[in-house]
Design an enzyme around this catalytic site. Sequence first.
Site, short mmCIF file in Angstrom:
data_model
loop_
_atom_site.label_atom_id
_atom_site.label_comp_id
_atom_site.label_asym_id
_atom_site.label_seq_id
_atom_site.Cartn_x
_atom_site.Cartn_y
_atom_site.Cartn_z
CD GLU B 63 -2.52 1.10 2.79
OE1 GLU B 63 -2.50 0.05 3.46
OE2 GLU B 63 -3.06 2.14 3.17
CG ASP B 74 -1.82 9.18 7.89
OD1 ASP B 74 -1.89 7.96 8.14
OD2 ASP B 74 -1.96 9.64 6.75
#
Lengths: 465, 282
Positions: B63, B74
Site C-alpha cells: 500500500e 494519520d
Amino acid sequence: MVDPATAFLQGGVPAGSAPEHSLRHAPGPYFGSYGGRWMPESLIAALDELEETFEKAKLDPDFLAEIADLNTNYSGRPSLLTEAKRFSEHAGGARIFLKREDLNHTGSHKINNVLGQALLAKRMGKTRIIAETGAGQHGVASATAAALLGLECVVYMGAEDCRRQALNVARMQLLGATVVPVTNGSQTLKDAINDALRDWVANVENTHYMLGTVSGAHPFPAMVRFFHEVIGQEARGQILDQVGRLPDAVCACIGGGSNAIGLFHGFLDDASVKMYGFEAGGDGVDTGRHAATITLGRPGVLHGARSYLMQDEDGQTIESHSISAGLDYPGVGPEHSYLHDIGRVTYEPITDTEAMDAFKLLCRTEGIIPAIESSHALAGALKVGHRLVADAEKPEDVVIIVNLSGRGDKDVETAADWFGMLDEDGHVKGTTLSTRNAKGHAHAAGAGSAGVDSADSNTKDSSHE
Amino acid sequence: MSESTKVGAAPAVFESKSAAAIDKAKAAGRKALIAYLPAGFPNKQASIDAAIAVARNGADIIEIGIPYSDPVMDGAVIQAATVEALANGFHVTDVFDIVAAITAETDAAVMVMTYWNPVMRLGVDEFARRLAEAGGAGLITPDLIPDEAAEWFAASDKYGLDRVFLVAPSSTPERVDMTVRATRGFVYAVSVMGVTGARSSVSSAAESVVAAAHAAGAERACVGLGVSQAKHVREIAAYADGVIVGTALVAALRDGGVEAVGALAKELSSGFDAPADAEATL
C-alpha cells in the site's frame, strides 16, 4: 405558514413573499456542486447525529427560545446598526452603516455560533467540546460557551499563533479551557483543524467538534450559518427602520465566511441588494502571499467540503498569508463558492495595506477600533461606495451596510507594529515603559518621540512582514 | 445523503488484483499481509527499494501512500514521514513510477492509499488511467466515502481498478452494507476510533467490524490501524482475511533503512505461522 425557524429569526420578509427559487436557508449538504462530506467514515456517524440533532432543534420552540434568551440576555443582541457619518465622507459620500457585531459579548460575531453549538452538544449528551482557533477569537468564544454551559473545552491552536497571541491563550485558560499548541505541518490554523479532527475521531463518543466557521462537512456549513443568520435579519429590520428602504449593497470580510453568510442571508432574495465579500489579499494577489481563496483558488476538497481552495498543481494545500489571523485560511465555506459561481455575490481581494488604512480611518473618524478582519470589509466598502456613487443621482442616495464583525482590541499590538508605534523591544514608543526597558539597547532615531501622532506618515510601513 | 448514492453493480469482467493476492495467501494456508509505506520516503528510490524488500519478505499487498499536506487520518510517525517526502521534492505523479517499479520487481498487488484532493486535482479519470497503466491494483481512500464517489466508481470500472473503502467501529449497519456493496478488492476494517499509529494492543472492536463486514457480504475484510507486532498479526489472522501494518514499518524504515523494514516484514509475517505461545514481540 411561517416555520418556527423563520419566526425565530423574525425576518422582514412577509410570509409567502419569498421568491420561488429562494437562495435563503439552503439546507445542504450541497450548494450547487460544493459542500458534501469528504470525511473519514469514522466520523460519519457523528455527523449524522449532529445533523439529526440540529434539524430537530431548529424546529423546536424550546431550543429557539433558549437561543433567543442567550442572545438577548448574555450576548447583548440585537447588536446596533450605526451610521458612520464621518467615515462615509471617504466613500464618495455614500451612506455607510455598520452592523455592530463588535459589541457582542466576547467582541465578535463568533458568540452566535458557539452558543448554538454548545446547546446542541448538551442535547447530544456530549460533555467535552474541542475547537480550532487561529488568532484565538473562536477559541475564546468556545471557552466562553463551555464555561457558561459547564462543558470541558480543549482548543487546538498553532504553536506559532500561541506565541503571538499569548493574551488570548491566557483568556482561554482563565475561562477554564485547555489550549493545545499544534506543532504538526505548517503549525497554522489548517493544522489546528487537522489536529482537532484527529482528536474528534478518537473521542467522538463524548466530544463535540465546535467548528468555528461555515466550512467543513455537512451539517457544519448550514448549521453555523443558521446561528449567524440573526445578523442579517436584524440588519434588514434596522435599515428599514432607519432609512425606510433596503440597502444598495452589503459588505463583509471572508475567511471561512461565517459573518458574511450571516449578513448576506438577510438580503439574498432581494435582487436589488448587491453583495460583496472581501478576501484577504495579503501582500497582493500577484505576490503569492495572500488568502484570496475564491479570487485565485480552484475547487477541491479540504476539511470535509468541496469548495474553492488554495492548492498547488499536486492538490497540496498552499499556505495562506494575511495580516489578519482570522482571514488567514486557504479554504472558504462551500456556500460562498456557490454564490460566487452563480454571480450573486462579488468576491474581491483587499490587501493588508488597504485594510490597515481603513482600520485607522475608522478609528479616527468614528471612534471605533475595528478588528483587522472587519477592516477588510471597511476597505472594500470604501471602494464600493465610490463605484455606486458614480452611478447615483446624489451620493447620499447610496446606502451600504458593512458587517463590523469584531472589535480590534485583540489587534492593538499588530496595529501598533504596523503603524511604527513600537520600539525594538515591542514597547510603545514614547512611554515610560519603553524608556525603562530600553536601557542598554541601541535605539532607532526618533524612538521615544514617535508615538501615535507619527502614525499618519507610517501607514504603509512595510516593516511589518 | 445515502439516498443519492449510486452504487454501480460492478461488472467484474476483470480480475481484482488485491482480491487475488488475498485469495492466494488463503490458498497457502495463511492470511494476507498488507504493508503500507509512504511514496517518496525518505526519497523516491528508497521508497521503491523498501517496498520491494517488504514484498520479498512476506507482504502480499503493498500500500503506497501519497504524501499530502493535510493527512487527518494519520498519526505522528506517518505525518513526519510524509512531510519529509514532500520536503524532499515528492510530486504526486511520481507515484506512478513507484508503482510501476514495484510491480516490475515483485508479485505483490500494489494499491495506492491517497487522500482525495490530489486525485481530484489531477483528474479522477486521468489518475485512474495512469495508475492502471503503471500496473496498480486500485485505491484505498481514507477521506472518500461511497456517498461522494460517483466519479471514482466510473473511473475504477473503466480502468479495472479496486476501490477500497473504510468501515469503522462507528459505522451503522446500513453504512456497512452500503460500503461493502461499493467496495471492490477488500474492505478496510478500521480497528479503532482514532488515527494511524502503533498501539500496544489491537482493539477488540476490530473483530466486530470484520464480522459486520462479513455479515454484509464482504468476501474479504482486512484490519488496519494500530497493528505493529507479530502477535497482533496472529490475533487478527484468526478472524480477518488480511492484516494491514503501516506505522511500525515506517518507523523501521526511518530508523534502520531498507534492511530493517524487510526484516520487520519477515517478522510480522511469521505471525501467520508461529505457534500461539511464541511471543514474537518486537
